[in-house]
Design an enzyme around this catalytic site. Structure first.
Site, PDB file in Angstrom:
ATOM      1  N   ASP A   1       0.835  -1.194   0.000  1.00 34.27           N
ATOM      2  CA  ASP A   1       0.000   0.000   0.000  1.00 34.27           C
ATOM      3  C   ASP A   1       0.872   1.248   0.000  1.00 34.27           C
ATOM      4  O   ASP A   1       1.912   1.276  -0.659  1.00 34.27           O
ATOM      5  CB  ASP A   1      -0.944  -0.021   1.203  1.00 34.27           C
TER       6      ASP A   1
ATOM      7  N   HIS B   1      -4.211   5.923   3.144  1.00 35.10           N
ATOM      8  CA  HIS B   1      -4.824   4.689   2.650  1.00 35.10           C
ATOM      9  C   HIS B   1      -4.211   3.459   3.312  1.00 35.10           C
ATOM     10  O   HIS B   1      -4.916   2.590   3.832  1.00 35.10           O
ATOM     11  CB  HIS B   1      -4.667   4.616   1.132  1.00 35.10           C
TER      12      HIS B   1
ATOM     13  N   SER C   1     -11.693  -1.394  -0.895  1.00 31.15           N
ATOM     14  CA  SER C   1     -10.407  -1.341  -0.204  1.00 31.15           C
ATOM     15  C   SER C   1     -10.572  -1.629   1.279  1.00 31.15           C
ATOM     16  O   SER C   1      -9.598  -1.929   1.959  1.00 31.15           O
ATOM     17  CB  SER C   1      -9.763   0.045  -0.370  1.00 31.15           C
TER      18      SER C   1
END
Length: 724
Positions: free
Chosen positions: A225, A256, A421
């Site tokens: 990520d 994120h 996600s």
């Protein structure tokens, strides 16, 4: 030919989804000096409510990924490349320096820059005995997320869902234009959610396993990520942080990666599923959300070296055309790395799955809300990857909560977000927890066995079809019960074919079959929990249940004789026989196949598993031609006998036509024959056109066919009419 039936409402809904609007505020662009790996924009974007990013997927000029047939030291790889180019006219070339941890280890690839514009050097490399493949290096933006700013949960802004596809194809990842279509407005991969949300670990009863003493301890999970801060207060078991980009930092500049890691393994506040798991953080994206194929290859190789157990990818893209990436995913799973990946946020259109979640050996996860409804933005099948080998299989594999889920914020505390996600780390965290719970029970744990346990334990949702929910909703406690009693075996996904069962078997169940119609082909994934390699012994056997009714149906089978890694396919072609031309009823039977794998450790005999695939269809008498319709749907789901048309045939990286901007009659390819619509109109075929018409600045010429004069003509509107 298809019979006109009551699924027109579904078709109209599909047409309605063509009109969508997305808003954007701020625009960023990313450019790279690829040779020196230096970005001209590496700062963290300033907090804004949303960000528009113009991203592209493009081949890096004159750079190629040379994949070798084994792992070699740097000097040996240099020798092979030199030997291959020695007798060519290529004089100027160099190997791109990779400054990361994988560079210290033997590798199976190099990135080569050839300055001479000639194919001679490439062909020489391809012909070298030590070289496996030569592919163009790709600069990609599997865009991730620009998180909304926030403090406490009460400060989160609620953002209503908007379709991610405003007339164009987007990847799983945010903002990306990787499929060769025009750029589009921005969307949020993770969306801020309304208040009053619940802890996802409580909803899925993770505390049941926690109370048994299982918390993920001893299991290595890799998070690919945007990085993670070493001093983040939610994480106490970060084993290693690595950076694979050119920005020389392991910290998360976007949020994120922090949110994803929190769902998996946060130890405080918004607690993750496996708080005691060993975290390996792989930063594979810059703060501009840019990556290269070679960065992923190095990071994947290092994950294999570190003997990672579970790998989460809350990202995606069109990598089905990026062979080095796909091959490396296969290699990862062959090394028993259980890969979990988000299926994408490109719903509600069908055929919008993203790679690598759509690969057979990967656990592809879709999303639902807390009311067990399929999230509107969750991508859905069938697969558009592995079509030559897999022919449009069922995906996602399962679904779980992805709306209004709490996770870790960049600077501590929790926030509430939505997106697939989120769904991917929910399953990755659950898998990590499950592995720690069976690590002392002598269970055969591998990518196929874990996937089989998740599928067998999933709870089917009553109002969703197979291409929306896969095998159903994740049930963590039941998955533990299945996995702890698991014995090596093969299985099929789906495990049966019932073309009378709606809504689950949609669209196959929308109409009966009849003699003279094109075959209905249903594609099955074969999962082999007995070993990374296997084979289908002999030929699959078709057996009608009833000598009379069963003979009304003809079944043909194609299949992958070799299963690797952990999987293969079974394509079943079904049509009504000539004897059924005037018959109506239900025909059924079964296919029997035997899977065989090499003996396990300490075993003398090969492992074997015999599987039965029941088939049930409704047959009707062949209707007259006046009651049949040839449905040419641009957002077509069925493949085969359906097809995925492309508006621009030169864009062969995109199997779907997302713009539907057809300016002239064109040839469509059907299995077994070519179909030219104009030819059949000339022979008396009636054509009905469904369209979504509105004012636009784009003018396209449209011709009509006059049945009386048998001529094509254009209306007197200045040569054009409004059309999308």
């Amino acid at each position: 030919m298809n019979l006109i039936s009551d699924f027109w409402a579904t078709i109209l809904v599909s047409i309605a989804t063509l009109v969508v609007v997305c808003n954007s505020n701020v625009q960023y662009t990313s450019t790279y000096n690829r040779h020196r790996r230096v970005s001209n924009r590496t700062a963290v974007p300033s907090p804004v409510s949303s960000i528009k990013v113009d991203f592209e997927s493009q081949h890096v000029e004159n750079e190629f990924i040379i994949v070798f047939n084994g792992y070699y030291k740097e000097s040996t790889r240099f020798h092979y490349i030199t030997a291959a180019l020695r007798k060519t006219q290529v004089e100027t070339w160099n190997i791109i320096d990779r400054q990361n941890l994988a560079a210290l280890l033997p590798s199976d690839f190099d990135v080569l820059r050839i300055n001479d514009h000639t194919t001679e050097g490439i062909e020489a490399l391809k012909n070298h005995t030590a070289v496996k493949t030569v592919s163009e290096e790709k600069e990609v933006t599997r865009a991730l997320k620009s998180l909304l700013p926030g403090g406490d949960d009460d400060d989160e802004e609620y953002v209503p869902w908007r379709s991610s596809r405003p007339m164009t194809r987007n990847s799983l990842s945010l903002f990306s234009d990787l499929w060769g279509v025009e750029r589009h407005k921005s969307r949020r991969l993770l969306r801020a959610a309304p208040r009053g949300t619940r802890e996802i670990t409580n909803v899925l009863q993770a505390d049941v396993l926690w109370n048994m003493g299982y918390t993920g301890a001893g299991i290595k999970i890799a998070i690919f990520d945007t990085g993670l801060s070493e001093k983040h207060p939610h994480f106490k078991n970060i084993m290693e942080r690595t950076d694979w980009t050119n920005e020389k930092t392991q910290d998360d500049g976007l949020g994120h990666g922090t949110f994803v890691a929190g769902v998996i393994s946060s130890q405080t506040d918004c607690k993750g599923f496996a708080p005691d798991a060993e975290l390996y953080i792989f930063r594979v994206f810059t703060n501009n959300q840019v990556s290269y194929t070679s960065w992923f290859l190095d990071a994947f190789n290092y994950a294999i070296h570190r003997k990672i157990n579970v790998l989460n990818l809350s990202i995606g893209g069109p990598d089905f055309m990026d062979r080095p990436f796909v091959d490396k995913v296969w290699e990862l799973t062959a090394n028993k790395v259980i890969m979990v990946s988000a299926i994408g946020n490109d719903g509600p259109l069908y055929g919008t799955l993203n790679n690598p979640a759509d690969q057979m050996d990967v656990i592809g996860v879709g999303g639902i809300n807390f009311e067990d409804g399929i999230a509107k933005f969750s991508s859905r099948g069938m697969t558009t990857w592995e079509l030559p080998e897999g022919n449009g299989r069922m995906k996602p594999d399962l679904v779980t909560h992805c709306s209004s889920v709490r996770g870790s914020k960049l600077d501590g505390g929790c926030r509430v977000l939505s997106g697939t996600s989120v769904a991917s780390p929910v399953v990755a965290g659950a898998v990590t927890l499950l592995l720690s719970a069976v690590s002392d029970k002598n269970v055969a744990v591998n990518p196929a066995s874990v996937k089989q346990a998740l599928m067998a334990s999933a709870r089917r949702l009553p109002n969703a079809n197979m291409f929306e929910q896969g095998h159903g909703k994740l049930d963590l406690v039941k998955a533990y019960q299945v996995l702890r009693n698991y014995r090596p075996q093969a299985s099929l996904s789906p495990s049966y074919i019932d073309l009378t069962e709606c809504p689950y078997m949609w669209p196959y169940c929308t109409q009966a079959i009849y003699f003279g119609a094109m075959p209905t082909i249903v594609n099955i994934t074969v999962l082999n929990g007995m070993g990374v390699t296997g084979r289908i012994v002999d030929k699959p056997i078709w057996q009608p249940f009833s000598p009379h009714n069963g003979n009304m149906m003809e079944v043909a089978i194609s299949y992958s004789k070799e299963l690797w890694p952990w999987s293969g396919y079974l394509a079943v072609s079904i049509k009504a026989s000539k004897d059924a031309a005037d018959w109506e009823g239900v025909a059924d039977g079964q296919i029997t196949i035997t899977i065989e794998s090499p003996p396990g450790l300490g075993e003398d005999e090969p492992r074997s598993s015999t599987l039965v695939l029941p088939i049930k269809v409704k047959i009707i008498p062949t209707p007259p031609k006046a009651k049949r319709i040839l449905w040419d749907q641009y957002h077509n789901l069925r493949y085969p006998p359906g097809y995925f048309p492309r508006d621009n045939l030169k864009k062969n990286t995109d199997p779907l036509d997302w713009d539907s901007a057809h300016s002239r009659p064109r040839r469509r390819v059907f299995p077994g024959r070519n179909y030219q619509i104009r030819r059949d109109v000339d022979n008396g075929l009636s054509v009905i056109i469904f369209a979504d018409w509105y004012n636009t600045t784009v003018m396209k010429k449209v011709k009509f066919f006059d049945e009386n004069t048998r001529q094509w003509w254009m209306p007197d509107t200045g040569g054009s009419i409004y059309q999308h």
